[in-house]
Write an enzyme that holds these catalytic residues in place. Structure first.
Site, PDB file in Angstrom:
ATOM      1  N   ASP A 220       0.856  -1.178   0.000  1.00 51.43           N
ATOM      2  CA  ASP A 220       0.000   0.000   0.000  1.00 51.43           C
ATOM      3  C   ASP A 220       0.900   1.240   0.000  1.00 51.43           C
ATOM      4  O   ASP A 220       2.083   1.155   0.328  1.00 51.43           O
ATOM      5  CB  ASP A 220      -0.893  -0.033   1.247  1.00 51.43           C
ATOM      6  CG  ASP A 220      -1.705   1.228   1.424  1.00 51.43           C
ATOM      7  OD1 ASP A 220      -2.334   1.663   0.432  1.00 51.43           O
ATOM      8  OD2 ASP A 220      -1.710   1.789   2.525  1.00 51.43           O
TER       9      ASP A 220
ATOM     10  N   ASP B  22      -2.296  -0.734   5.844  1.00 50.60           N
ATOM     11  CA  ASP B  22      -2.598  -0.189   7.168  1.00 50.60           C
ATOM     12  C   ASP B  22      -4.048   0.223   7.360  1.00 50.60           C
ATOM     13  O   ASP B  22      -4.465   0.487   8.480  1.00 50.60           O
ATOM     14  CB  ASP B  22      -1.707   1.026   7.466  1.00 50.60           C
ATOM     15  CG  ASP B  22      -2.105   2.239   6.635  1.00 50.60           C
ATOM     16  OD1 ASP B  22      -2.336   2.076   5.423  1.00 50.60           O
ATOM     17  OD2 ASP B  22      -2.185   3.340   7.192  1.00 50.60           O
TER      18      ASP B  22
ATOM     19  N   ASP C 227      -7.529  -1.706   3.038  1.00 43.70           N
ATOM     20  CA  ASP C 227      -6.570  -2.783   2.753  1.00 43.70           C
ATOM     21  C   ASP C 227      -7.018  -4.128   3.332  1.00 43.70           C
ATOM     22  O   ASP C 227      -6.450  -5.168   2.979  1.00 43.70           O
ATOM     23  CB  ASP C 227      -5.198  -2.447   3.342  1.00 43.70           C
ATOM     24  CG  ASP C 227      -4.607  -1.173   2.769  1.00 43.70           C
ATOM     25  OD1 ASP C 227      -4.681  -1.010   1.540  1.00 43.70           O
ATOM     26  OD2 ASP C 227      -4.096  -0.350   3.542  1.00 43.70           O
TER      27      ASP C 227
END
Length: 670
Positions: free
Chosen positions: A349, A557, A561
């Site tokens: 990410d 995080d 996600d």
């Protein structure tokens, strides 16, 4: 899934005051308490009884004192796995848990009561930890729904207001979202201008501007403006609800993972039971005394029991877990530690993972007329901007104020502060009117040629993936500030290490805009960039990689996600800023947000797997030797127990080598 998230990602946000904390009521989060689980209560009771009995036995207390305690430990710790094993037998399945219960009872039958009780405690504790992890994950998925408010303000045809549960909202209803409230339903803005923090959905770090016609999502946080929103989806089909379903489905469909030894559980169990019966029955058929035949069979069961094999697997993995924990990586189980070493592709990410998750001022660009010096220096421009932004709580405002503080610039007093949602802020500094905000809106009243020159500078700043903030002094463009989310320390080195370990370059999966994603990717050395992704699209990207035969690690995080973390071969969450759902869904957590620990824990896992193989060879040699001795000759029971326990201790000590600090240093250098 039948529902697919198709909404495009929001554009970058202009600077304006952030929303105050939400005052909308939300249901309290309920955490699973360890001792609330039956498995944990029984395991705790068995462990306590064992620890009470052991010193009594070792100090020579009467047998009836410690014997009764051991018996209770057998009962409390063994009844549940024993019952589950019996139920498995009805399905014609023999598992190691039942085998361990039989081995423990067999040990007790020939006087090795303490060994059997220890075996019971080990297996009861393992089952309790597994049950706790499962329950906590389920809690976190249900808790995600707490992001959406319990009630919403519905408007009737006459404009009257009515507070109703969000479950009662239907498509076509109009709701009022006041400043600081969370949006109650997915819908489209009918009236009003504001900024909405929707990082939980898109992962974009800055609030998104919302005007009539823009889409908003349930659970996102409204800023300083009031919005009238037309409901376009039922509560059961909101983006938040679909994220919950995606996480649940991904967790359920994820192939069950087993430790290496568990993969041969059935064959070993059946073979050991059959062999024990044969060792008992064959000599008995040839006239051997019943007691001798039973003693030989029980000795065989003791020396052939997989205690050393189980310990061959667990100490290296648990030692690796402990070592990783000391260095800020929480690996949730031995299964996860084993899986980490199998990873051969990594998806990262952007916001909050590869980056710090906070915008920073990266450049100050005073405007100058052709052939002349700029009217304002960099320090003066930043001082004016920081003075105006100081009363604001917008993330960009905080970044500007922090940049001025870091440069040691003096603070200036302001009067007549005013904030306009979607535009920016204005105040009087000294005798000058200073405006700071979105270039597109502030330039509307600027004439030529200043307007053209300013647009060129704004385009240059935005082309590099930065957010441009325009500063006007007395309605005249004075300069442009460029802000961006900075990469974490060591991000580029981490990307290179992951590529070297896995044999393939990491992939960037982000909900942020393509320009910002491309800029970061260029800085850290990533070529495969997939930007503007919603949670479903991140999940699809992971499944696409796994369909090509990859074992994918996802590092993220946010709530957005979580579906990808759940579906991946291994999910890793950043701990400090990570959402509750991401932390609970992930298999491992980087507690200190140090990216360098990600490749290090992969390398540590691979070292643990090599130690597991070594230990299995050692355990196999001992078991084979003792079994052969018992079958061919006459193995004395004390010697059999000593050999069995000795091999167990040996593989245990070998596995503990990974506790050393040198093991982590070696993993970091790999």
């Amino acid at each position: 899934m039948s529902a697919t998230l198709t909404s495009p990602p929001p554009p970058s946000s202009p600077p304006s005051p952030a929303a105050p904390p939400s005052t909308a009521p939300t249901a309290p989060r309920r955490r699973t308490r360890v001792l609330a689980l039956p498995e944990a209560r029984w395991a705790t009771a068995a462990t306590a009884l064992f620890l009470l009995a052991l010193p009594l036995q070792l100090t020579g207390a009467p047998a009836w004192t410690w014997g009764a305690l051991y018996a209770l430990a057998y009962a409390t710790g063994g009844w549940e796995p024993g019952w589950e094993g019996l139920k498995a037998l009805r399905e014609r399945t023999l598992d190691v848990d039942l085998l361990m219960i039989v081995a423990a009872l067999g040990a007790a039958a020939i006087g090795q009561v303490m060994d059997g009780a220890l075996l019971i405690v080990i297996f009861a504790t393992s089952g309790a930890l597994e049950a706790l992890a499962t329950a906590r994950t389920a809690d976190s998925v249900r808790g995600l729904l707490d992001l959406a408010p319990a009630t919403a303000t519905r408007l009737d045809a006459e404009g009257g207001e009515q507070a109703v549960p969000v479950e009662e909202l239907t498509v076509g209803d109009t709701v009022l979202v006041r400043p600081g409230e969370r949006v109650g339903a997915d819908g489209r803005v009918l009236d009003g201008v504001s900024e909405v923090d929707q990082a939980t959905i898109t992962g974009e770090p800055l609030p998104a501007p919302k005007r009539p016609g823009d889409e908003v999502f349930a659970g996102t946080l409204n800023g300083t403006g009031a919005l009238r929103v037309r409901v376009e989806r039922d509560a059961s089909d909101s983006v938040i609800a679909r994220i919950v379903r995606m996480v649940e489905e991904a967790s359920e469909t994820k192939a069950p993972t087993q430790l290496f030894i568990e993969k041969v559980e059935q064959r070993y169990s059946l073979g050991m039971v059959a062999a024990t019966l044969a060792v008992f029955a064959v000599p008995l058929a040839f006239g051997t005394d019943l007691t001798d035949a039973l003693l030989r069979a029980m000795t065989f069961m003791i020396v052939a029991s997989p205690c050393a094999v189980v310990l061959a697997t667990m100490p290296p993995l648990l030692s690796a877990i402990a070592n990783a924990g000391r260095h800020g990586v929480l690996v949730k189980s031995a299964v996860v530690m084993e899986r980490l070493g199998q990873v051969d592709a990594v998806a990262l990410d952007k916001t909050g993972t590869l980056t710090e998750g906070m915008p920073r001022v990266t450049e100050v660009r005073p405007l100058r007329a052709p052939g002349s010096e700029p009217a304002w220096g960099e320090g003066e421009l930043l001082t004016l901007a920081a003075a105006v932004e100081r009363p604001s709580e917008h993330p960009l405002a905080r970044a500007v104020v922090e940049a001025a503080r870091e440069r040691g610039l003096a603070s200036a007093m302001v009067t007549e502060f005013e904030s306009t949602p979607g535009v920016g802020v204005t105040a009087v500094v000294g005798e000058r009117l200073v405006s700071v905000g979105a270039p597109g809106r502030l330039l509307d009243g600027v004439g030529e040629p200043a307007g053209s020159a300013t647009r060129v500078l704004v385009t240059e700043v935005e082309a590099s993936g930065r957010t441009a903030v325009l500063v006007l002094v007395d309605d005249v463009p004075a300069g442009v500030l460029g802000l961006a989310d900075r990469p974490r320390a060591g991000a580029a080195d981490t990307v290179a290490s992951l590529a070297r370990l896995t044999g393939t370059a990491p992939v960037l999966l982000t909900g942020d805009n393509p320009r910002a994603a491309a800029r970061l990717a260029a800085e850290v050395g990533i070529e495969d960039v997939r930007a503007g992704l919603l949670p479903q699209q991140k999940l699809d990207a992971v499944r696409e990689l796994e369909a090509s035969g990859r074992r994918v690690m996802v590092v993220g995080d946010g709530v957005n996600d979580a579906p990808a973390l759940a579906a991946a071969h291994t999910g890793v969450a950043m701990g400090r800023a990570g959402s509750d759902l991401a932390l609970e869904t992930a298999d491992a957590v980087i507690v200190r947000d140090e990216l360098a620990t990600v490749p290090a824990v992969i390398a540590l896992s691979r070292r643990a797997r090599r130690l597991v193989v070594q230990n299995l060879v050692i355990a196999g040699v001992f078991i084979a030797g003792l079994v052969a001795w018992d079958l061919i000759g006459t193995l004395p029971l004390p010697l059999g127990v000593a050999g069995h326990e000795g091999s167990t201790v040996l593989v245990g000590l070998n596995g503990l080598r990974l506790l050393r600090e040198a093991a982590w240093r070696d993993a970091v250098s790999d």
